[in-house]
Every structure is written in C-alpha cells, then in structure tokens.
Scaffold this motif. Structure first.
Motif, PDB file in Angstrom:
ATOM      1  N   ARG B  12       0.827  -1.209   0.000  1.00  0.00           N
ATOM      2  CA  ARG B  12       0.000   0.000   0.000  1.00  0.00           C
ATOM      3  C   ARG B  12       0.859   1.255   0.000  1.00  0.00           C
ATOM      4  O   ARG B  12       1.613   1.477   0.946  1.00  0.00           O
ATOM      5  CB  ARG B  12      -0.904   0.032   1.236  1.00  0.00           C
ATOM      6  N   ASN B  13       0.737   2.050  -1.033  1.00  0.00           N
ATOM      7  CA  ASN B  13       1.411   3.357  -1.117  1.00  0.00           C
ATOM      8  C   ASN B  13       2.853   3.313  -0.669  1.00  0.00           C
ATOM      9  O   ASN B  13       3.307   4.137   0.111  1.00  0.00           O
ATOM     10  CB  ASN B  13       0.663   4.401  -0.268  1.00  0.00           C
ATOM     11  N   MET B  14       3.579   2.330  -1.172  1.00  0.00           N
ATOM     12  CA  MET B  14       4.947   2.158  -0.705  1.00  0.00           C
ATOM     13  C   MET B  14       5.925   3.079  -1.440  1.00  0.00           C
ATOM     14  O   MET B  14       5.887   3.210  -2.653  1.00  0.00           O
ATOM     15  CB  MET B  14       5.374   0.700  -0.915  1.00  0.00           C
ATOM     16  N   ASP B  15       6.784   3.725  -0.655  1.00  0.00           N
ATOM     17  CA  ASP B  15       7.903   4.503  -1.208  1.00  0.00           C
ATOM     18  C   ASP B  15       9.194   3.870  -0.718  1.00  0.00           C
ATOM     19  O   ASP B  15       9.269   3.462   0.444  1.00  0.00           O
ATOM     20  CB  ASP B  15       7.913   5.948  -0.670  1.00  0.00           C
ATOM     21  N   VAL B  16      10.183   3.787  -1.588  1.00  0.00           N
ATOM     22  CA  VAL B  16      11.516   3.391  -1.136  1.00  0.00           C
ATOM     23  C   VAL B  16      12.484   4.450  -1.640  1.00  0.00           C
ATOM     24  O   VAL B  16      12.518   4.739  -2.837  1.00  0.00           O
ATOM     25  CB  VAL B  16      11.930   2.006  -1.671  1.00  0.00           C
ATOM     26  N   CYS B  17      13.232   5.048  -0.716  1.00  0.00           N
ATOM     27  CA  CYS B  17      14.177   6.091  -1.113  1.00  0.00           C
ATOM     28  C   CYS B  17      15.586   5.666  -0.756  1.00  0.00           C
ATOM     29  O   CYS B  17      15.813   4.948   0.219  1.00  0.00           O
ATOM     30  CB  CYS B  17      13.874   7.404  -0.411  1.00  0.00           C
ATOM     31  N   PHE B  18      16.509   6.117  -1.551  1.00  0.00           N
ATOM     32  CA  PHE B  18      17.928   5.910  -1.249  1.00  0.00           C
ATOM     33  C   PHE B  18      18.572   7.270  -1.073  1.00  0.00           C
ATOM     34  O   PHE B  18      18.133   8.249  -1.668  1.00  0.00           O
ATOM     35  CB  PHE B  18      18.614   5.156  -2.377  1.00  0.00           C
ATOM     36  N   GLY B  19      19.631   7.320  -0.301  1.00  0.00           N
ATOM     37  CA  GLY B  19      20.359   8.580  -0.116  1.00  0.00           C
ATOM     38  C   GLY B  19      19.634   9.506   0.838  1.00  0.00           C
ATOM     39  O   GLY B  19      18.569   9.193   1.354  1.00  0.00           O
ATOM     40  N   LYS B  20      20.272  10.646   1.093  1.00  0.00           N
ATOM     41  CA  LYS B  20      19.689  11.574   2.060  1.00  0.00           C
ATOM     42  C   LYS B  20      19.591  12.971   1.481  1.00  0.00           C
ATOM     43  O   LYS B  20      20.362  13.347   0.604  1.00  0.00           O
ATOM     44  CB  LYS B  20      20.564  11.612   3.319  1.00  0.00           C
TER      45      LYS B  20
END
Lengths: 348, 311
Positions: B12-20
């Motif tokens: 459900r509404n998944m976000d995956v982020c890398f870095g800052k």
C-alpha cells in the motif's frame, strides 16, 4: 543465391584449445560462405562455439587455442596463414570490425568518446585534423547521438547503456569495414533500447553497404535481423538456410528442440518443451550426430555415423540422417508446426 | 472473480528512497498492489525501474520509506517483533538471477541448501540431512549432489539448487528475481516447468520479476508494469496484451522480439516519450479503470482510456 558474390569463405575449419593438458575440439569441420551484403545470424547456446568461430576471422583466439586445419579465404588471402600482428592489423577493423556484447567493457573509460572515434578514423581512413573531426561528428550523427559536439567531449560513464552501444557501433563503422560482426549486440540492453539498436545497425548496413554477421541466442533478435540463419551445436553448423526456411521448415532435431522450447509457443498451464541432458563434452571425441543423446527420437545410425549435409533447397541444408531418403518419416514437433501455420502470439 | 480471492500480500502506497536530503532518490514511488494466494504475479520493467527494489523491500532487505507491506494480514515493513521477523524470513523466500553469483562457492550444496534452517530452532542433524535430500529430490537433483560444490554444476542445475534452498524453508511466497535471465533457451524451459510444478504441488504464490515479457506471458496470471519507480499499469496477462492502455506498456509490448520472421520484420515499433504527459496541473492517480485493470494517469488521460475500454 549461387551467383551471389562471396566475401568470406570458410572451408572445413577445425579449432582446438588446450586446457590443463587436454584438448578441446571447439569447432568441428565447419564450412560457411558469407555473401556480400547479406545479414547472417549464427544461433546457438553458450558453449556451442559461435563466438570462437567468428573470432577466427579476426585472429582473436585466446592464446591456448589454434586453428588445427581448414582455411578462411578473404579477398584471395587465407587468413589461417596469418601469424603476425602486422598482417592481422590489415584485416581487423579495416576489413572486419566487431561490436561486442557489453559496451562498458569495450570502451576505454579514460578517454573521451570523441577521442576514441577519432583514433579509428585517423588510423583507418587516413584523415587528420579538421577533416577527421568533421568525420567524427558526422559518424556520431549517423549513430543517432544528438548534440554530437558536446557529447564527443564526454566520457563513457556519462552515457547510458544504449548510448554507449551506439558509440561502440560508431567506432566500428568509422573503420569503414566490409564486414561487421555483432556478438550479442543487445543482450545487455533493455528491450525498448534493443529494438532501436537493431534498427540502427540495419540502417548503417544499408548506408555503408556492410555485410553483417550476428551472433545471438535470442531467436526473437534473429527473426528481426537475419536474411540467413546458421544453427550451431557442439562446434558444428547443424542447419543453415534462409530465415524463413529455418523458422518455418526446420529440418534438424536440434533446431526443432530450440524452437519448441520457446515460451511464445507454449500453452499456458502445460509444461514447456525442454531439452534433456547437457551438450556433449568436446574434450571427448563426438561420435555420430552430436545431438543424438539428447534427442528422444534419435535413429540408430545417429549414434554411429556423423550425418553429412543433405540439401533441402538450394539455400537450405541440414546435417541430419532424417533427410536421408531411407530414413523413417518423422514429423517435426507440434510447436514447430504451429509456428509455420499460425505463427507466434503477437500483441493486439 | 478477483473480489473473492484471498489476498496474501498487499503493498500500500509504498515509497523506497535511497540517499539523504539533497541526494535523495526515490526508487519506488507510491506503489500499491495486491498479490492473491496461489497466483503468479509478474512485475515487469526495464533496468533501473525499481522492480528489484520492490522485491527486496517486501523481503525486508531494503527498508521502506513510507507505506505498508501487509503479509497475511500483518504489517511486515518497518519495526516488527522478532517473532514476526522470523516468520517472514521463513515464509517468504527469494530466488536470484545469476546462479553463479548467488551460491556460496566455498560451501557444499548440503550447507547452501540448509543454511536457512540454522536461523530457527536447532533441528537434529539427521532431520536436516533428510530435509536437504528431500529438497534436492523435489527440484530433480540427486541426493549425492549434497556433497559437491556449486562449480561442479551446470547453469540449470545451479538454479535448481537456488530453488531447493528456498523450498527447504517451506515458504508460502517466493520472490523470483529474473530467475531465468542468465540461462540458455533450453535450460530456461526446465526451470520454468519446475517452478510451475512446484506451484501446483504446494500452492505456492510467486512474485516473478523480469524484463522479459514473452516469458511472463507464459507463466504469469497478472502483470504489473513499472516505469521509473511508478506502476503504470496492472491487469490480467491476456488483458494486458490485448488492450494495453498506458503508452509505456504499449511501447514495451511493441518492442518484444518475436521469434517469427513474418511478424518480426513487419512490426511497428512504438516509442515511449515521457514528455507527452502533462502532470503540472492535473495530477495522475492509480485508478481501477475496469475490474482488475489498474492504470496510472490524470483525469484527461483516464477519460481517454475509459473510452478505449468501453469500446
């Protein structure tokens, strides 16, 4: 077909490798005529010898490999007699150029794209200075690179995979070769990019009147690019013919097996045809038809005597005893028949 | 039919982020989909599209930035109890692309296949050996292979070892990340057949990640198409092939090389141009355009798609 001009002629070629004191027979009595302006695809699985075969055209065999017998005639010279780098330099790039699978490893990461293309132009076209630079830019335009002046000053890491492959192709055509060998040119690329690169190679082939040889295991790519197809198995061309002949009227059991195992011809929910066993060990002498041990419907003679080529049409021949007039009639598998009658499922 | 089916995994509404901060890169952007029990769900996209990241986020290798991953009714992303973590580790398994790189070349098959068993409660040695033999038999390998090293096997056999390693945990859900891309045509068929037999026998559910649509068409029940971290379309396999709506899906389908010269030489290539979407005012949404068929688009595009669907 007979009256077509032959650019390269291979006769009874045998290539062997020495590995840990044992001899591997990688290419077994292969003959092939390459016609001017055609597009030939060599199909085979890994280890079938397809890459080794074309490497012999350019003297690029690994140090532990050698041409045991046979000849490769190009413009009246027997290339198998070449033994100095100097002799080879008159062929490599200049006459026969190659595009390899992985564009990241075939480019020099420390030199700009422009410099790498210039090098080929200066060496092979004899141009210098302004003229060479102009030629370099026009080559970049040819391979579909926009803003060539700016891109020429960039390094390989600044390019995407597809763009890098375009650069590799630019270097290859900058040598103005007669024959362009593409060894799995699109395997490392995404499908949408793959289609574009294949289209590019085809348009360059027309423009520079090239003869192209593709090496691939992807039958979809083959269907796209080939005029003629050579199917290799265990170091031998087991079937060769026009593209339509090999796809729609294949004769060799190995070609049947290869086509039948395509998921595009499978029926959902049913098992896909799969070839049992593994290819023969080429360290040992191959007896009879190399594919016989994996062929569930092999004839007795397949295990004893190596089949000669039987002609199916003036352009199509196959090495299988099934074509002998005395052989029992065996129909190709259903999937293969389906391919020739209905074709594969497309989209829409 | 899709309404009554049991949902095994829900994203459900998944976000995956890398870095800052400044270098923040959103690899997966607001992705939602359900996987039903017993089906083969395909995730197709090009390199860098985030398809592998989604698989890795589900199995908890990559942490999610926001959104939920719900497995058998329990949230399994973010901070979870040790007990649940152990359950997820056992019940979700993964098969990797390159069987040469994913097997420990210094370990014997016996250890490779049973490594997962060491994570839970200790089991007697005899039982472990029996389990290894059973798993090997199930993937069509001989029990004596247990004492060999991975390099002694062919590509197809190695991939079977990878499958045996997943099976020994008795998982319910297997994520297969490009399981056949590194294999030759004839060996692909063996591995595909094996996966489908195992699914029938054990009622397994697969998430099949690949870039190869022709293989997916053969084995997947439903396919989701991902482009630059965004799901653009999801439908039952044949529906997707018959009526692709999103221009990216159309481009991808038109580019598949067909092993049929008559078709291949006359095919029309569609090129996808992302600038055709004007999302400045009218924001895109993930909408069910007809039962079971999801598509990503803004109001204007959805209106156009609805017209196509109603025809």
């Amino acid at each position: 077909m007979q009256d077509r001009e032959t650019v390269l002629s291979v006769r009874d070629l045998n290539v062997k490798f020495s590995l840990r004191g044992r001899t591997l027979h990688a290419i077994r009595d292969v003959s092939l005529d390459l016609y001017k302006g055609e597009s030939l695809a060599i199909v085979g699985e890994s280890g079938s010898g397809k890459s080794v075969f074309v490497k012999t055209f350019m003297g690029l065999l690994d140090a532990n490999g050698w041409i045991d017998s046979g000849e490769i005639v190009y413009k009246g010279h027997d290339l198998t007699k070449y033994n100095t780098e100097r002799q080879w330099l008159s062929v490599r790039g200049k006459e026969i150029a190659m595009v390899l699978q992985d564009p990241m490893t075939s480019l020099n990461p420390l030199k700009t794209i422009g410099a790498q293309i210039l090098e080929a132009i200066e060496l092979h076209q004899g141009l210098t200075g302004e003229a060479a630079h102009k030629e370099m830019i026009s080559t970049l335009v040819d391979v579909g690179i926009t803003e060539p002046e700016r891109r020429a000053r960039q390094y390989p890491h600044e390019f995407s995979g597809g763009m890098r492959q375009r650069v590799v192709i630019a270097i290859a055509v900058a040598c103005r070769p007669k024959i362009l060998i593409c060894d799995e040119p699109t395997t490392a690329l995404d499908v949408t990019i793959q289609a574009q690169i294949l289209r590019l190679i085809r348009s360059l082939k027309e423009k520079y009147e090239l003869t192209t040889v593709y090496i691939t295991h992807d039958l979809g790519v083959v269907a796209n690019v080939a005029d003629r197809i050579a199917v290799m198995y265990a170091g031998d061309i087991v079937e060769i013919g026009l593209c339509e002949e090999v796809f729609y009227q294949p004769k060799h059991p190995y070609t049947w097996a290869l086509l039948s195992s395509l998921p595009q011809l499978g029926i959902k929910g049913e098992p896909l045809y799969s070839i049992h066993g593994t290819p023969p060990n080429l360290f040992n002498e191959v007896k009879g038809d190399a594919f016989a041990p994996r062929n569930p419907r092999a004839l007795k003679i397949d295990f004893v005597k190596r089949p000669p080529y039987f002609e199916v049409s003036p352009t199509h021949k196959a090495r299988t005893w099934l074509l002998d007039p005395r052989a029992p009639k065996i129909d190709p598998p259903e999937a293969v028949q389906k391919l020739s009658t209905e074709g594969v499922l497309g989209y829409e | 039919m899709s309404e009554e089916r049991e949902v095994l995994l829900s994203v459900r509404n998944m976000d995956v982020c890398f870095g800052k901060k400044k270098k923040l890169f959103k690899a997966v952007n607001n992705v939602s989909f359900d996987i039903y029990k017993g089906e083969t769900f395909g995730l197709v996209g090009e390199s860098g599209s985030g398809k592998t990241t989604i698989g890795r986020a589900i199995i908890r290798i990559n942490p999610t930035t926001s959104g939920d991953v719900i497995f058998k009714g329990k949230k399994i992303n973010g901070k979870i109890s040790k007990e649940l973590d152990r359950q997820v580790t056992r019940e979700i398994q993964m098969i990797f692309q390159d069987p040469m790189a994913s097997l420990n070349e210094r370990a014997k098959v016996d250890y490779i296949v049973s490594e997962g068993l060491f994570s839970g409660e200790r089991i007697p040695e005899a039982e472990r050996k029996a389990k290894v033999a059973k798993a090997l038999a199930e993937v069509g390998l001989l029990p004596e292979f247990a004492s060999r090293f991975p390099h002694e096997f062919s590509g197809g056999q190695r991939q079977r070892i990878g499958v045996a390693r997943a099976l020994i945990m008795q998982p319910d859900f297997i994520i297969a990340d490009e399981p056949i891309s590194a294999l030759d045509v004839s060996i692909r068929a063996q591995v595909l057949n094996l996966l489908s037999v195992l699914q029938k026998e054990r009622g397994l559910t697969y998430l099949f990640i690949s870039h190869d649509l022709s293989v997916m068409r053969f084995i997947c029940d439903r396919i989701a198409v991902i482009h630059k971290g965004v799901l653009v379309e999801l439908a039952e396999t044949e529906k997707l092939f018959a009526h692709p709506l999103h221009p990216y899906t159309r481009a991808l389908l038109s580019a598949i090389p067909l092993p049929d010269p008559a078709r291949e030489k006359n095919k029309v290539l569609e090129v996808y141009d992302p600038t055709q979407h004007d999302y400045s005012v009218d924001k895109p949404q993930w909408v069910e355009i007809e039962p079971g068929h999801m598509v990503w688009g803004n109001e204007a595009e959805l209106k156009k798609y609805r017209e196509i669907v109603s025809k």
